[in-house]
Structure formats: structure tokens, C-alpha cells
Design a protein around this motif. Structure first.
Motif, PDB file in Angstrom:
ATOM      1  N   CYS A 279      37.054  26.655  21.809  1.00 12.23           N
ATOM      2  CA  CYS A 279      37.118  28.115  21.943  1.00 12.23           C
ATOM      3  C   CYS A 279      36.290  28.602  23.120  1.00 12.23           C
ATOM      4  O   CYS A 279      36.764  29.423  23.940  1.00 12.23           O
ATOM      5  CB  CYS A 279      36.642  28.775  20.649  1.00 12.23           C
ATOM      6  SG  CYS A 279      37.701  28.486  19.215  1.00 12.23           S
ATOM      7  N   ASP A 306      39.683  31.622  12.510  1.00 13.06           N
ATOM      8  CA  ASP A 306      38.490  32.187  11.881  1.00 13.06           C
ATOM      9  C   ASP A 306      37.429  32.525  12.924  1.00 13.06           C
ATOM     10  O   ASP A 306      36.776  33.578  12.845  1.00 13.06           O
ATOM     11  CB  ASP A 306      37.929  31.194  10.856  1.00 13.06           C
ATOM     12  CG  ASP A 306      38.879  30.971   9.692  1.00 13.06           C
ATOM     13  OD1 ASP A 306      39.740  31.839   9.457  1.00 13.06           O
ATOM     14  OD2 ASP A 306      38.772  29.927   9.024  1.00 13.06           O
ATOM     15  N   TYR A 307      37.220  31.649  13.899  1.00 14.15           N
ATOM     16  CA  TYR A 307      36.205  31.895  14.922  1.00 14.15           C
ATOM     17  C   TYR A 307      36.561  33.099  15.790  1.00 14.15           C
ATOM     18  O   TYR A 307      35.685  33.894  16.153  1.00 14.15           O
ATOM     19  CB  TYR A 307      36.033  30.665  15.810  1.00 14.15           C
ATOM     20  CG  TYR A 307      35.255  29.546  15.168  1.00 14.15           C
ATOM     21  CD1 TYR A 307      34.677  29.688  13.906  1.00 14.15           C
ATOM     22  CD2 TYR A 307      35.081  28.325  15.812  1.00 14.15           C
ATOM     23  CE1 TYR A 307      33.965  28.667  13.321  1.00 14.15           C
ATOM     24  CE2 TYR A 307      34.367  27.290  15.235  1.00 14.15           C
ATOM     25  CZ  TYR A 307      33.812  27.463  13.974  1.00 14.15           C
ATOM     26  OH  TYR A 307      33.100  26.455  13.397  1.00 14.15           O
ATOM     27  N   LEU A 308      37.851  33.234  16.116  1.00 16.27           N
ATOM     28  CA  LEU A 308      38.277  34.297  17.019  1.00 16.27           C
ATOM     29  C   LEU A 308      38.644  35.577  16.284  1.00 16.27           C
ATOM     30  O   LEU A 308      38.964  36.588  16.925  1.00 16.27           O
ATOM     31  CB  LEU A 308      39.467  33.824  17.852  1.00 16.27           C
ATOM     32  CG  LEU A 308      39.204  32.608  18.760  1.00 16.27           C
ATOM     33  CD1 LEU A 308      40.469  32.208  19.487  1.00 16.27           C
ATOM     34  CD2 LEU A 308      38.090  32.897  19.748  1.00 16.27           C
ATOM     35  N   GLY A 309      38.619  35.551  14.949  1.00 20.07           N
ATOM     36  CA  GLY A 309      38.951  36.740  14.185  1.00 20.07           C
ATOM     37  C   GLY A 309      40.425  37.101  14.227  1.00 20.07           C
ATOM     38  O   GLY A 309      40.776  38.289  14.243  1.00 20.07           O
ATOM     39  N   LEU A 310      41.300  36.093  14.251  1.00 23.29           N
ATOM     40  CA  LEU A 310      42.738  36.321  14.320  1.00 23.29           C
ATOM     41  C   LEU A 310      43.394  35.929  13.002  1.00 23.29           C
ATOM     42  O   LEU A 310      42.797  35.256  12.152  1.00 23.29           O
ATOM     43  CB  LEU A 310      43.351  35.504  15.470  1.00 23.29           C
ATOM     44  CG  LEU A 310      42.793  35.797  16.871  1.00 23.29           C
ATOM     45  CD1 LEU A 310      43.422  34.856  17.879  1.00 23.29           C
ATOM     46  CD2 LEU A 310      43.026  37.244  17.258  1.00 23.29           C
ATOM     47  N   ASP A 311      44.646  36.316  12.857  1.00 23.94           N
ATOM     48  CA  ASP A 311      45.428  35.956  11.680  1.00 23.94           C
ATOM     49  C   ASP A 311      46.033  34.574  11.913  1.00 23.94           C
ATOM     50  O   ASP A 311      46.841  34.378  12.827  1.00 23.94           O
ATOM     51  CB  ASP A 311      46.540  36.988  11.450  1.00 23.94           C
ATOM     52  CG  ASP A 311      47.364  36.690  10.197  1.00 23.94           C
ATOM     53  OD1 ASP A 311      46.917  35.828   9.396  1.00 23.94           O
ATOM     54  OD2 ASP A 311      48.435  37.306  10.028  1.00 23.94           O
ATOM     55  N   TRP A 333      43.865  37.536  22.739  1.00 28.27           N
ATOM     56  CA  TRP A 333      42.484  37.686  22.250  1.00 28.27           C
ATOM     57  C   TRP A 333      41.666  38.427  23.296  1.00 28.27           C
ATOM     58  O   TRP A 333      41.562  37.999  24.458  1.00 28.27           O
ATOM     59  CB  TRP A 333      41.859  36.331  21.967  1.00 28.27           C
ATOM     60  CG  TRP A 333      40.496  36.435  21.358  1.00 28.27           C
ATOM     61  CD1 TRP A 333      40.189  36.611  20.054  1.00 28.27           C
ATOM     62  CD2 TRP A 333      39.241  36.364  22.067  1.00 28.27           C
ATOM     63  NE1 TRP A 333      38.837  36.661  19.876  1.00 28.27           N
ATOM     64  CE2 TRP A 333      38.220  36.522  21.090  1.00 28.27           C
ATOM     65  CE3 TRP A 333      38.887  36.197  23.400  1.00 28.27           C
ATOM     66  CZ2 TRP A 333      36.878  36.510  21.423  1.00 28.27           C
ATOM     67  CZ3 TRP A 333      37.548  36.187  23.729  1.00 28.27           C
ATOM     68  CH2 TRP A 333      36.556  36.342  22.741  1.00 28.27           C
TER      69      TRP A 333
END
Length: 483
Positions: A279, A306-311, A333
Motif C-alpha cells: 500500500c 481495510d487499510y485503505l478504507g475501501l469496500d 483512492w
């Protein structure tokens, strides 16, 4: 290993040296406290003989020097000890008196010194006085001829008897110095032994030797990395972020003649920080203006979303099985030129799915739609998924956590890649301990961002809108390529 290598091992295990030095000092102090004070009383005898002329004096001197050696044995004889005990009530046996007597004969002279050591200062002096009197008497008896003439040898006391005012033992300073030195030597030996027996990867040079690939970066350990793993926000100005940028530079110039556009990021074991590295590397590349696509190909334990806050509910798995088109699940992102393809649902056969023709065709299509494709893969020693993905990439980046992975595990991971002709671009030492001097240099030279950023000019705002539009156009391009 050279001397500097041994010194580094001692420095690395400094706590062992500290513990052994403290134990040595403690033992020396305990022995000093528990040892009873001992005093010394001494007396010096002069052995002489009547002589006439220079020749007689020289011959007599040689005779006396030989005689003095015998008198040293006579001082520790049973006969003399028994006479000392019989003359004065010392509270000691003849054997105890003998064990306390030490004789010294100076070479080339006719001087003989007797030293008595005792825990009682008064008794040591009294024993020495009695010994001096009884010794001269015993020599006179032994040396007197049978005809009753005067003995040819005469014993005189020329020094003493006297006793030391302070104890000669124990000596606290000497004991503590010896205890500390012995502890230091023992600690250094144990530290070197522990370092030699330690098979874990401890430094970048060792990682480079084991993998046989260049060391592209050493990412320093930061306590806040667990709660904020990405190099954004306040972490963007940290030493860890700067190390990732150095990795970005090294990665782009590791082979200028054959640059890698599809990079598989993997590790030997789980939990070494490969997903965080993938990432952050993608973010750093996007910051430099590259069009970057980050793919989460760890279908067993995906973490990128999870790390990038995405679905991450729909993604790579759904694309490979043909349920969706890649352009429908690729997500943008942030404000950078970074697109992310999450893993999607967990399949029952991840290895077969990643090694399928659909995966190969997808990578071919994505290669033309992005400057660099970064793929997060599974650990190499756990499952075969990482090798399957790395074979289809232009090269692999091996991430190793300092102090966790052994040399044999790293070597096995590198061998797993090379056994299938995977190009190992380089290795990264993660969570490395950085010297304080290096950390200070970065802190003293880093860019300080003002707390209140100025308003964005109209032309800069227009540039941002243009960048957003370009990202949208690339997403549409991904959709077109997948159909």
C-alpha cells in the motif's frame, strides 16, 4: 567474522554484558563482606658466619646462601611449630601454626623473611615473636658441633617482628575490579555466542547476502505504525515515509534497461508487513505522478481494503470468475492517481484461480492501462499463491521483518521464487532499528508543513479537477478493456 562484527554482536546484546557485570560486582562484594579480615606479621633474619679474609668471606657467603634455603624449610617444620605452641598458649595447633607461616628468601642474599597471616591481629604478632625466638634457638641447637664448640652460623633478627595496622585481605577495590572484569569478559563471550547462534535476520547486509538480491530499502520501526500504517497525513513527514520514498526511487532504477511494470510484493511468513509495504509503495509511486493500480491478490487473508478504507466485498475474485467487469470494481483512492482492485469474496480454490488464464489475461489488460501495477500476494512459505502470482509479474519484491524471520526461511522464500524463474527485484528490511544518528539527521532536515495551509489558487484547483478527470478517464478505460 571480523572484529567489528563481534563488537556489533556485543553492542546488540548489551543487556547480557550489563547483567554479567552486575553479577560479577555483586559476587565480588558478597565475597568481600563474608571474608574475615586477615593481618600479616613479619620478621626478617640475617644469616652470618665468622670469616677471615676476603677469600673466606666469599666462600662463606656462598655457603650461607645455600644454607638459607634449608632454613626456609626449617621455619615450616613440625619441630619448630610444636615448640612455638608449647611455649605460648596461642589457641592453635602445630598444624594450624605451620599453615599460617610463609617464608621468603631473597635471591643472592642471606636474608630470610617469615610472614604469619592470621585473622587476629594480636595473635599474629605474638606468634611471630615466639617464632623468631624459637627459630634462632633451634638453629643454634642444630648448628652446634658435637664437641660443643661455637656454631659456624649465627642467626640475627634485623627487622620486626611487627604486624600490619590494616587488614591485608580482603581488598574491596581489587575484588570489585576483578569481579567487574570477569563479568565483562563473560558477558562479551555470552553476547558473541548468542549472536552467532541467533539465526534470525538482524540487518540489511545479512538479508542481501541470504537472498542474493539488492537491498532496496530499510523501513524503520515506528510505534505509531500499527494504528496508522499508511504514509499519509502526519505520517507523510515521518522517517518511515522517507524510507518508503527511497524504496520507490530504488525500485524504479533497479534495472533501467528492463523496468518492472508489474510488481508482486510478498514475504516469507505472515505478519511481516507485506500488505502495508504494498500500500505505501503504491501511494509513494502515485505521489510521484505515476499511474498506479494496486491489486489485492491475497485471497485468503485480504487486508488492502481495510487499510485503505475501501469496500472489499467485490473485487478480483468476482472478476476472475466472470461475475463482474474489472472497471465496475476498481476504486479510486484519495486525490492521487491511485486505483485499487480489492480481493473480493474468498474463493475455495485461490491457487487455481490466481493461476488461471483469466488472471493472466487480466494482468495483460491492466498492464496497458497503468504505468505500474503493484500486487499484494500471499506469503511464500505458507501457500503457493504468492509464487503463482509472482510468475505472472515482471518481478517480485521480498519483504522481511527484522528480528522475526530466520535466515533459513528467507533463503527458502528466495529459492521458491528462483525455482520458477521469478525475477527477484530486491528485498526490503521492514521494522528495522535505525541508528539514532540517522534518525536525528532526518528530523533535522525534514520538511515542516505549516499548520494552516494557504488557500488553493484557481489554477491549482483547476489542475486538481483535471487530475480527477484523468483518473475517471482511466477507470473508463479499464471498463472498456475488460469488455
Amino acid at each position: 567474522m571480523d572484529v567489528l562484527g563481534y563488537l556489533r554482536l556485543v553492542r546488540r546484546h548489551w543487556w547480557i554484558v550489563l547483567v554479567t557485570v552486575m553479577l560479577g560486582l555483586g559476587t565480588a562484594a558478597l565475597v568481600t563482606v563474608r571474608t574475615a579480615p586477615r593481618y600479616e606479621a613479619s620478621v626478617t633474619f640475617f644469616v652470618t658466619t665468622p670469616s677471615q679474609g676476603v677469600t673466606d668471606a666469599y666462600q662463606g657467603s656462598l655457603f650461607l646462601q645455600q644454607r638459607v634455603k634449608s632454613y626456609g624449610d626449617l621455619l615450616t617444620s613440625d619441630r619448630l611449630a610444636q615448640s612455638v605452641v608449647a611455649d605460648a598458649p596461642l589457641g592453635l595447633t602445630a598444624d594450624q601454626v605451620r599453615s599460617r607461616i610463609r617464608t621468603t628468601a631473597t635471591t643472592g642474599t642471606v636474608l630470610l623473611k617469615a610472614t604469619i597471616t592470621d585473622t587476629d591481629q594480636t595473635r599474629a604478632l605474638k606468634t611471630t615473636e615466639t617464632l623468631a625466638a624459637k627459630f634462632t634457638e633451634l638453629v643454634r641447637k642444630v648448628e652446634t658441633p658435637p664437641d660443643g664448640k661455637a656454631p659456624p652460623i649465627k642467626i640475627e633478627v634485623v627487622s620486626g617482628p611487627r604486624v600490619t595496622s590494616n587488614p591485608v585481605s580482603p581488598q574491596p577495590t581489587r575484588n570489585l575490579v576483578l569481579g567487574g572484569l570477569l563479568g565483562l569478559l563473560l558477558g562479551a563471550g555470552l553476547a558473541v555466542l548468542r549472536g552467532v547462534a541467533d539465526v534470525r535476520m538482524r540487518d540489511g547486509a545479512g538479508l542481501q547476502r541470504v537472498t542474493g538480491s539488492p537491498l532496496l530499502g530499510e523501513i524503520p520501526y515506528e510505534t505509531g505504525a500499527r494504528s496508522a500504517p499508511l504514509i499519509v497525513g502526519d505520517a507523510a513527514t515521518s522517517a518511515r515515509a522517507e524510507a518508503v520514498r527511497k524504496l520507490r526511487t530504488n525500485l524504479r532504477f533497479v534495472d533501467v534497461h528492463e523496468p518492472a511494470r508489474v510488481i508482486a510484493v510478498t514475504s516469507a511468513l505472515q505478519g511481516e508487513g507485506k500488505t502495508t509495504m504494498a500500500c505505501n509503495t503504491a501511494i509513494a509511486l502515485a505521489e510521484a505522478g505515476w499511474r498506479v493500480l494496486l491489486i489485492d491478490a491475497d485471497l485468503r487473508r485480504p487486508k488492502v481494503a481495510d487499510y485503505l478504507g475501501l469496500d472489499g466485498g467485490v473485487g478480483l475474485t468476482d472478476v476472475l470468475v466472470g461475475d463482474v467487469q474489472v472497471g465496475d470494481v476498481v476504486q479510486r483512492w484519495g486525490e492521487k492517481s491511485l486505483l485499487v482492485l480489492p480481493s473480493g469474496a474468498t474463493p475455495p480454490n485461490p491457487s487455481e484461480l490466481l493461476g488461471s488464464k483469466s488472471m493472466a489475461d487480466l494482468l495483460v489488460a491492466l498492464r496497458d492501462s497503468a504505468d505500474i501495477v503493484v500486487i499484494d500476494t500471499a506469503p511464500l512459505l505458507a501457500v503457493t499463491d504468492g509464487v503463482v502470482v509472482a510468475v505472472q509479474a515482471d518481478g517480485a519484491l521480498l519483504v522481511t521483518q527484522q528480528g522475526r524471520t530466520s535466515r533459513s526461511q528467507v533463503a527458502a522464500a528466495a529459492h521458491a521464487l528462483r525455482s520458477v524463474s521469478v525475477r527477484l527485484l530486491g528485498c526490503v528490511l521492514n521494522m528495522a532499528k535505525v541508528a539514532k544518528a540517522d534518525a536525528y539527521q532526518y528530523e533535522a532536515y525534514k520538511v515542516v508543513v505549516p499548520p494552516a495551509a494557504p488557500s488553493v489558487p484557481a489554477d491549482r484547483a483547476g489542475a486538481r479537477r483535471g487530475a480527477k478527470k484523468a483518473v475517471g478517464d482511466r477507470t473508463q478505460e479499464l471498463t472498456r478493456l475488460s469488455r
